[in-house]
Design a protein around this motif. Structure first.
Motif, PDB file in Angstrom:
ATOM      1  N   THR A 116      10.390  12.363 -32.473  1.00 35.22           N
ATOM      2  CA  THR A 116       9.446  11.626 -31.644  1.00 35.22           C
ATOM      3  C   THR A 116      10.194  11.047 -30.456  1.00 35.22           C
ATOM      4  OG1 THR A 116       8.094  11.065 -33.576  1.00 35.22           O
ATOM      5  CG2 THR A 116       7.741   9.766 -31.590  1.00 35.22           C
ATOM      6  N   ILE A 117       9.944  11.592 -29.283  1.00 34.98           N
ATOM      7  CA  ILE A 117      10.628  11.185 -28.059  1.00 34.98           C
ATOM      8  C   ILE A 117       9.814  10.107 -27.346  1.00 34.98           C
ATOM      9  CG2 ILE A 117      11.502  11.945 -25.812  1.00 34.98           C
ATOM     10  CD1 ILE A 117      13.045  13.116 -28.100  1.00 34.98           C
ATOM     11  N   MET A 118      10.476   9.030 -26.956  1.00 32.28           N
ATOM     12  CA  MET A 118       9.805   7.959 -26.217  1.00 32.28           C
ATOM     13  C   MET A 118      10.161   8.081 -24.739  1.00 32.28           C
ATOM     14  SD  MET A 118       9.588   3.910 -27.080  1.00 32.28           S
ATOM     15  CE  MET A 118      11.264   3.478 -26.660  1.00 32.28           C
ATOM     16  N   TYR A 161       8.148  20.988 -33.931  1.00 36.06           N
ATOM     17  CA  TYR A 161       7.041  20.070 -33.607  1.00 36.06           C
ATOM     18  C   TYR A 161       7.633  18.837 -32.949  1.00 36.06           C
ATOM     19  CZ  TYR A 161       2.498  17.768 -34.564  1.00 36.06           C
ATOM     20  OH  TYR A 161       1.266  17.157 -34.462  1.00 36.06           O
ATOM     21  N   VAL A 162       7.079  18.425 -31.841  1.00 33.39           N
ATOM     22  CA  VAL A 162       7.565  17.227 -31.165  1.00 33.39           C
ATOM     23  C   VAL A 162       6.400  16.267 -30.920  1.00 33.39           C
ATOM     24  CG1 VAL A 162       7.274  18.165 -28.823  1.00 33.39           C
ATOM     25  CG2 VAL A 162       8.920  16.327 -29.232  1.00 33.39           C
ATOM     26  N   VAL A 163       6.690  14.993 -31.064  1.00 37.94           N
ATOM     27  CA  VAL A 163       5.729  13.954 -30.710  1.00 37.94           C
ATOM     28  C   VAL A 163       6.272  13.229 -29.489  1.00 37.94           C
ATOM     29  CG1 VAL A 163       4.494  11.885 -31.445  1.00 37.94           C
ATOM     30  CG2 VAL A 163       5.058  13.653 -33.122  1.00 37.94           C
ATOM     31  N   LEU A 164       5.503  13.229 -28.414  1.00 40.78           N
ATOM     32  CA  LEU A 164       5.850  12.455 -27.221  1.00 40.78           C
ATOM     33  C   LEU A 164       5.073  11.149 -27.265  1.00 40.78           C
ATOM     34  CD1 LEU A 164       5.687  14.996 -24.253  1.00 40.78           C
ATOM     35  CD2 LEU A 164       7.719  14.160 -25.431  1.00 40.78           C
ATOM     36  N   THR A 165       5.783  10.050 -27.181  1.00 41.60           N
ATOM     37  CA  THR A 165       5.104   8.771 -27.088  1.00 41.60           C
ATOM     38  C   THR A 165       5.737   7.998 -25.948  1.00 41.60           C
ATOM     39  OG1 THR A 165       4.347   6.819 -28.326  1.00 41.60           O
ATOM     40  CG2 THR A 165       6.609   7.551 -28.725  1.00 41.60           C
ATOM     41  N   SER A 166       5.277   6.797 -25.697  1.00 43.72           N
ATOM     42  CA  SER A 166       5.830   6.038 -24.585  1.00 43.72           C
ATOM     43  C   SER A 166       5.586   4.558 -24.776  1.00 43.72           C
ATOM     44  CB  SER A 166       5.179   6.482 -23.263  1.00 43.72           C
ATOM     45  OG  SER A 166       3.868   5.944 -23.153  1.00 43.72           O
ATOM     46  N   VAL A 167       6.313   3.797 -24.009  1.00 44.84           N
ATOM     47  CA  VAL A 167       6.020   2.374 -23.884  1.00 44.84           C
ATOM     48  C   VAL A 167       4.781   2.247 -22.999  1.00 44.84           C
ATOM     49  CG1 VAL A 167       8.404   1.600 -24.151  1.00 44.84           C
ATOM     50  CG2 VAL A 167       7.588   2.289 -21.901  1.00 44.84           C
ATOM     51  N   ASP A 168       4.151   1.080 -22.987  1.00 47.56           N
ATOM     52  CA  ASP A 168       3.079   0.817 -22.025  1.00 47.56           C
ATOM     53  C   ASP A 168       3.711   0.502 -20.681  1.00 47.56           C
ATOM     54  OD1 ASP A 168       0.197   0.621 -23.216  1.00 47.56           O
ATOM     55  OD2 ASP A 168       1.496  -0.247 -24.750  1.00 47.56           O
ATOM     56  N   GLN A 193       6.742  27.983 -27.666  1.00 45.94           N
ATOM     57  CA  GLN A 193       6.340  28.087 -29.074  1.00 45.94           C
ATOM     58  C   GLN A 193       6.200  26.721 -29.743  1.00 45.94           C
ATOM     59  OE1 GLN A 193       9.396  28.379 -27.995  1.00 45.94           O
ATOM     60  NE2 GLN A 193      10.529  26.983 -29.324  1.00 45.94           N
ATOM     61  N   MET A 194       6.704  25.678 -29.122  1.00 44.30           N
ATOM     62  CA  MET A 194       6.722  24.361 -29.750  1.00 44.30           C
ATOM     63  C   MET A 194       5.340  23.719 -29.767  1.00 44.30           C
ATOM     64  SD  MET A 194       9.290  21.218 -28.882  1.00 44.30           S
ATOM     65  CE  MET A 194      10.687  22.313 -29.151  1.00 44.30           C
ATOM     66  N   MET A 195       5.008  23.085 -30.891  1.00 46.99           N
ATOM     67  CA  MET A 195       3.754  22.346 -30.977  1.00 46.99           C
ATOM     68  C   MET A 195       3.989  20.920 -30.482  1.00 46.99           C
ATOM     69  SD  MET A 195       2.487  23.902 -34.596  1.00 46.99           S
ATOM     70  CE  MET A 195       4.166  24.378 -35.026  1.00 46.99           C
ATOM     71  N   ILE A 196       3.072  20.450 -29.631  1.00 49.23           N
ATOM     72  CA  ILE A 196       3.259  19.167 -28.945  1.00 49.23           C
ATOM     73  C   ILE A 196       2.135  18.195 -29.299  1.00 49.23           C
ATOM     74  CG2 ILE A 196       3.545  18.032 -26.717  1.00 49.23           C
ATOM     75  CD1 ILE A 196       4.318  20.782 -25.552  1.00 49.23           C
ATOM     76  N   GLU A 197       2.543  17.036 -29.759  1.00 50.34           N
ATOM     77  CA  GLU A 197       1.610  15.933 -29.989  1.00 50.34           C
ATOM     78  C   GLU A 197       1.961  14.813 -29.025  1.00 50.34           C
ATOM     79  OE1 GLU A 197       0.987  12.461 -33.376  1.00 50.34           O
ATOM     80  OE2 GLU A 197       1.277  14.523 -34.063  1.00 50.34           O
ATOM     81  N   CYS A 198       0.963  14.209 -28.402  1.00 53.95           N
ATOM     82  CA  CYS A 198       1.185  13.069 -27.514  1.00 53.95           C
ATOM     83  C   CYS A 198       0.527  11.825 -28.108  1.00 53.95           C
ATOM     84  CB  CYS A 198       0.601  13.337 -26.125  1.00 53.95           C
ATOM     85  SG  CYS A 198       1.539  14.533 -25.170  1.00 53.95           S
TER      86      CYS A 198
END
Length: 378
Positions: A116-118, A161-168, A193-198
């Motif tokens: 999970t990348i911020m 599988y990667v989750v992209l999240t962030s600060v406000d 090919q990567m599955m991306i969740e935001c």
């Protein structure tokens, strides 16, 4: 004549003044009260009693057994940490002190390696009472190279599988919407090919800022409701609220109906069963496909206290309820987080099945078109 105190001087004598010291002072001191008389009204504890008392106090402070997990170690964990530092990237796994980090980064029992990348920095403009991320009204400027750096790092890791999240980022005109969308597009280019969740902020409920992210090429759009409606103000920053978060999830579905949507609820912050049930129903009404429920863990003493450690049996109950309400997938457990390793495995399977079904439909349509083509006779 009055008796003299040890330090008093006899004014009636012509002798040289001298201090009179009582010879029995030491003896009287030794016979007097000890330190234990002042420290406690009870008799001193025996060594065995002291040990029992200390063990009892430690037991009260310990987490329940079901919340214990291994410290994240291993070659894969070290390799990912090294790449993160080199590219000046941040993960919510580290910032939020996630207990599942080792399992996620290493692939775990399901073999689906995730992270999970911020993005947009490590400093948030909001101050939710449950979150350990740094806060400031004026965070640093966005890194224009971040979308490419993130894509390059993910391609090198070979994640599934990667989750992209962030600060406000309420300090930015678009709250970071364009930066989010650009990061997704960069990943699509370098790791198709990567599955991306935001896992996105609420963008203050602005439809024009939600849409670019929803249409950027991601597979799963997540936004967390965090807690039940009645506890929103005591748990989340005052700029976040229940209806605003529900609108985000609803508008994503209107913008792209085929996109999987996801949300998460923390338990153990003072909610009732009736409130949890109503929140899950509201999420389904908003068209949410995936729900996760996990235990709130207090990051530091500066954050809000844990109201209750919910039992595994209760979490199992909510998972069953999620299935009954019609969620495509429900993950519920003490160590479950919004970006949950096992959840991502099952979501991956859902996405793969959808892709396979779509390809079969295309192939069938092509074949049907050929069969309907007129036959040209010589």
């Amino acid at each position: 004549m009055n008796s003299l105190l040890p330090t008093e001087i006899d004014a009636n004598t012509d002798a040289k003044p001298e201090k009179r010291v009582r010879k029995d002072f030491t003896q009287r001191l030794n016979n007097g009260p000890s330190f234990s008389d002042f420290a406690s009204s009870s008799a001193p504890l025996t060594p065995a009693e002291a040990m029992e008392k200390a063990q009892s106090k430690a037991a009260k402070a310990r987490l329940p057994r079901w919340l214990k997990t291994d410290i994240p170690v291993g070659k894969e964990v070290s390799r990912i940490r090294k790449t993160l530092r080199e590219l000046k990237l941040h993960t919510v796994c580290e910032e939020a002190r996630c207990p599942n980090m080792g399992e996620c980064w290493g692939g775990g029992k399901h073999g689906t390696a995730t992270a999970t990348i911020m993005i947009m920095g490590d400093t948030c403009t909001r101050g939710c009472r449950f979150c350990s991320v740094k806060t400031s009204k004026t965070p640093g400027a966005l890194d224009a190279n971040e979308p490419q750096n993130v894509a390059r790092a993910l391609a090198a890791w070979g994640l599934d599988y990667v989750v992209l999240t962030s600060v406000d980022r309420d300090d930015l005109p678009d709250f970071g919407s364009a930066h989010f969308a650009e990061t997704v597009r960069s990943i699509r280019e370098q790791a198709p090919q990567m599955m991306i969740e935001c896992l996105t902020p609420d963008f203050l409920g602005r439809a024009d800022l939600i849409e670019p992210v929803a249409q950027s090429g991601l597979d799963v759009y997540a936004h967390n409701i965090e807690t039940v409606e009645g506890l929103q103000r005591s748990v989340r920053d005052h700029r976040a609220n229940y209806k605003q978060s529900m609108f985000v999830l609803e508008h994503v579905k209107r913008t792209k109906p085929t996109l999987l949507t996801k949300s998460s609820i923390m338990l153990g912050v003072g909610e009732t069963d009736a409130e949890v049930m109503q929140t899950m129903r509201d999420l389904r009404t908003a068209g949410v496909d995936i729900v996760t429920l996990g235990q709130y863990m207090r990051p530091t003493k500066r954050h809000m206290k844990v109201h209750e450690y919910v039992t595994p049996e209760k979490f199992a109950h909510w998972e069953k309820v999620g299935s009954e309400l019609g969620f495509v997938y429900a993950a519920s457990g003490p160590l479950v987080r919004s970006s949950y390793k096992a959840g991502e495995f099952f979501i991956s399977e859902i996405l793969r099945k959808r892709a396979s079904a779509s390809m079969r439909n295309v192939a069938a349509s092509v074949a049907e078109g050929r069969n309907k083509s007129p036959t040209i006779q010589a």
